[in-house]
Design a protein around this motif. Structure first.
Motif, PDB file in Angstrom:
ATOM      1  N   SER A  80       0.847  -1.189   0.000  1.00  0.00           N
ATOM      2  CA  SER A  80       0.000   0.000   0.000  1.00  0.00           C
ATOM      3  C   SER A  80       0.885   1.242   0.000  1.00  0.00           C
ATOM      4  CB  SER A  80      -0.891  -0.005   1.246  1.00  0.00           C
ATOM      5  OG  SER A  80      -1.528   1.249   1.386  1.00  0.00           O
ATOM      6  N   ILE A 118      -2.319   1.154   6.070  1.00  0.00           N
ATOM      7  CA  ILE A 118      -3.747   0.820   6.081  1.00  0.00           C
ATOM      8  C   ILE A 118      -4.148   0.624   7.539  1.00  0.00           C
ATOM      9  CG2 ILE A 118      -5.518  -0.775   5.287  1.00  0.00           C
ATOM     10  CD1 ILE A 118      -3.745  -1.557   2.973  1.00  0.00           C
ATOM     11  N   ASP A 161      -9.667  -0.040   1.284  1.00  0.00           N
ATOM     12  CA  ASP A 161      -8.289   0.042   0.777  1.00  0.00           C
ATOM     13  C   ASP A 161      -7.817  -1.309   0.248  1.00  0.00           C
ATOM     14  OD1 ASP A 161      -8.097   2.737   1.308  1.00  0.00           O
ATOM     15  OD2 ASP A 161      -7.033   2.508   3.210  1.00  0.00           O
TER      16      ASP A 161
END
Ligand SMILES: [Zn+2]
Ligand SMILES: [Zn+2]
Length: 566
Positions: free
Chosen positions: A114, A118, A128
């Motif tokens: 990511s 997250i 997400d």
């Protein structure tokens, strides 16, 4: 025998007698599943988080236990680049991550790193994970420890752990645990299986959710091979621990059987994609190998000319004919459940029954005669076949505002922590991306969090709010940023020690409208009321903090068309 040897010898003999009296039954052997069905373990911790073994050692343990794949889920925030799928000791090794949410742990796989940490509510974390192409399950949903159990059953989880070894051991009284530790020396997996009970409330949750949407059930090993003290939860500073239960014993206790379209090819990337796709599709059943191994199950439902496999939906055109057959030890009972209720069962034989034309969610539980636990742990648990299943309608679009007042963006001011950066300026009219709504000023905001450990770094834009906010129910704005990120929109009220409520939103380099209902704003820290007192709100805030931004990182965003709507 000398007298001074006699006493220890008697003690040893008695201990051996007790040990053999307490020993769990041996594992029964069955025929193998078809070659296109692969056996593996899900939810494993290595020494990259709080497990005791290296990835290499864990894969070797899985190979000794006869598994073909493992899915690692070390604790993390999703920013570590996952290892590429690889064959280690002949075992397909797939890397994932166990994320923290405010509603419990979420074990995610099939996603790249990511761009930002997250974290946050289950809804935001799942959004997400899905945006990144991943898939996630509620980990240890029935843990007896409230801080570990899953709290949010409305959030769009892709699946859940119908069984989690860690939860099972935590809820056992001391005596069976002591017995299992004693007999572990001789029959480790069988001793661990003695501690498993049928997780009644989690299975009930699964059955209830499955009536409304597809939801995948997996057995989570939650394997750490570590028992003992940990300082502040930091695995790097951990002190004493024992490597119990071992990875190999965990992997011999239970496994997930995943039905692939073909055999594994040896190409790790393609095989990992195939295993994850089959798991997403629910083509999985779990087997308690310590009772009988390797075991196999074929379960189909036929209506008219269509036949559905485990995980499939089936259109009902005529009576639903259900068929299940297992490669099982003699004395095994197959139980067919519809919507969580026992519909039919048969011992030592294929199960055939007519389910009629009514829609229903069908799954199989198989019980061996040597099962233990109270209530007895099922030897096999299949994923459902969804007959007559209508997928839920997509969520309604956000309604167009019926009335609106602009926020006082012309009075926006920067706020920040002592070492952070926050600069607010009116967005230049020439800024083509900052389209204005009815001439409202747009805000161009530049921010950076100071580097180092997270110590409440934050940067914010504060916009004063006039009285009358309680006539509106949402805040709506357009936003575009310098990179993908997640930021807060918050309301601040001068009650108590200045209280805040908020919700995070995603933004990136494409301009988008964000519309957030005040009802979704949750209290930040301790507040005097769970919902923001709209009649007393003094400021609308946009905030970047360490929840979703790493210390040392910065960026910018342009916020325009900010208004309160209903
Ligand atoms: Zn966990
Ligand atoms: Zn875990």
């Amino acid at each position: 025998m000398r007298r001074r040897l006699r006493v220890p010898a008697i003690v040893l003999a008695v201990a051996a007698l007790i040990l053999f009296a307490l020993l769990p039954p041996r594992t029964q052997q069955t025929g193998p599943p078809p070659a296109s069905t692969v056996r593996g373990a899900f939810h494993i911790h290595s020494n990259r988080s709080d497990g005791s073994g290296s990835v290499e050692a864990i894969a070797a343990a899985a190979a000794r236990a006869g598994l073909q794949f493992i899915i690692l889920t070390d604790h993390g925030d999703g920013t570590r680049v996952p290892d590429a799928p690889a064959y280690r000791s002949g075992v397909l090794t797939i890397d994932g991550v166990e994320l923290n949410t405010t509603g419990g742990h979420f074990a995610a796989s099939g996603l790249p790193a990511s761009p930002y940490p997250i974290a946050g509510t289950p809804d935001d974390v799942i959004e997400d994970v899905h945006r990144l192409g991943g898939f996630g399950v509620a980990a240890h949903p029935g843990s007896p420890r409230p801080s570990l159990s899953w709290q949010d059953w409305v959030a769009p989880i892709d699946g859940l752990e119908w069984l989690n070894a860690d939860s099972e051991w935590r809820d056992e009284p001391r005596l069976p645990i002591t017995r299992a530790l004693f007999t572990y020396l001789v029959r480790a997996p069988q001793s661990m299986a003695m501690l498993l009970d049928r997780p009644v409330s989690v299975l009930q949750r699964w059955d209830d959710l499955a009536k409304t949407r597809k939801i995948v059930g997996l057995a989570g090993a939650d394997a750490h091979a570590r028992l003992g003290s940990r300082q502040g939860g930091d695995p790097d500073t951990s002190s004493f621990h024992v490597r119990l239960p071992g990875y190999e014993s965990s992997f011999r206790t239970f496994s997930n059987h995943v039905a692939l379209d073909d055999r594994l090819s040896g190409d790790a990337a393609a095989d990992a994609a195939g295993v994850l796709a089959a798991i997403r599709a629910g083509r999985v059943y779990s087997v308690i190998d310590a009772l009988a191994t390797p075991g196999s199950l074929t379960f189909t439902a036929t209506s008219g000319s269509e036949t559905a496999r485990i995980g499939d939906s089936l259109a009902i055109t005529s009576d639903v004919l259900l068929h299940a057959v297992a490669s099982a030890p003699s004395g095994t009972t197959l139980v067919l459940l519809r919507d969580g209720q026992r519909l039919h069962e048969v011992t030592d034989g294929p199960l055939e029954t007519n389910g009629g034309k009514e829609p229903g969610v069908y799954r199989i539980e198989a019980y061996t005669s040597n099962a233990h636990g109270g209530p007895a742990i099922p030897w096999i648990v299949s994923n459902p076949i969804y007959a007559g299943f209508t997928p839920p309608p997509p969520p309604p679009p956000i309604p167009a505002p019926r009335s609106r007042i602009p926020a006082r963006t012309g009075e926006a001011a920067a706020e920040k922590g002592p070492r952070d950066t926050s600069t607010v300026e009116a967005a230049p009219i020439s800024e083509p991306r900052a389209r204005t709504f009815a001439g409202d000023p747009a805000v161009h905001w530049t921010f950076a969090l100071s580097p180092g450990t997270p110590v409440r770094q934050f940067a914010a834009v504060a916009i004063p709010v006039s009285p009358g906010l309680d006539s509106f129910d949402r805040v709506r704005f357009r936003v575009i940023g310098s990179a993908p990120m997640r930021a807060w929109v918050q309301l601040r009220a001068p009650v108590g020690n200045t209280e805040r409520w908020g919700k995070t939103f995603y933004l990136d380099t494409e301009s988008r409208i964000v519309d957030v209902a005040f009802a979704s704003f949750a209290a930040i820290g301790v507040t005097s009321s769970p919902r923001a007192p709209l009649d007393r709100v003094s400021h609308l805030l946009f905030v970047v903090d360490t929840m979703n931004t790493l210390p040392g990182k910065g960026g910018s965003m342009t916020i325009s068309e900010v208004g309160f709507v209903k």
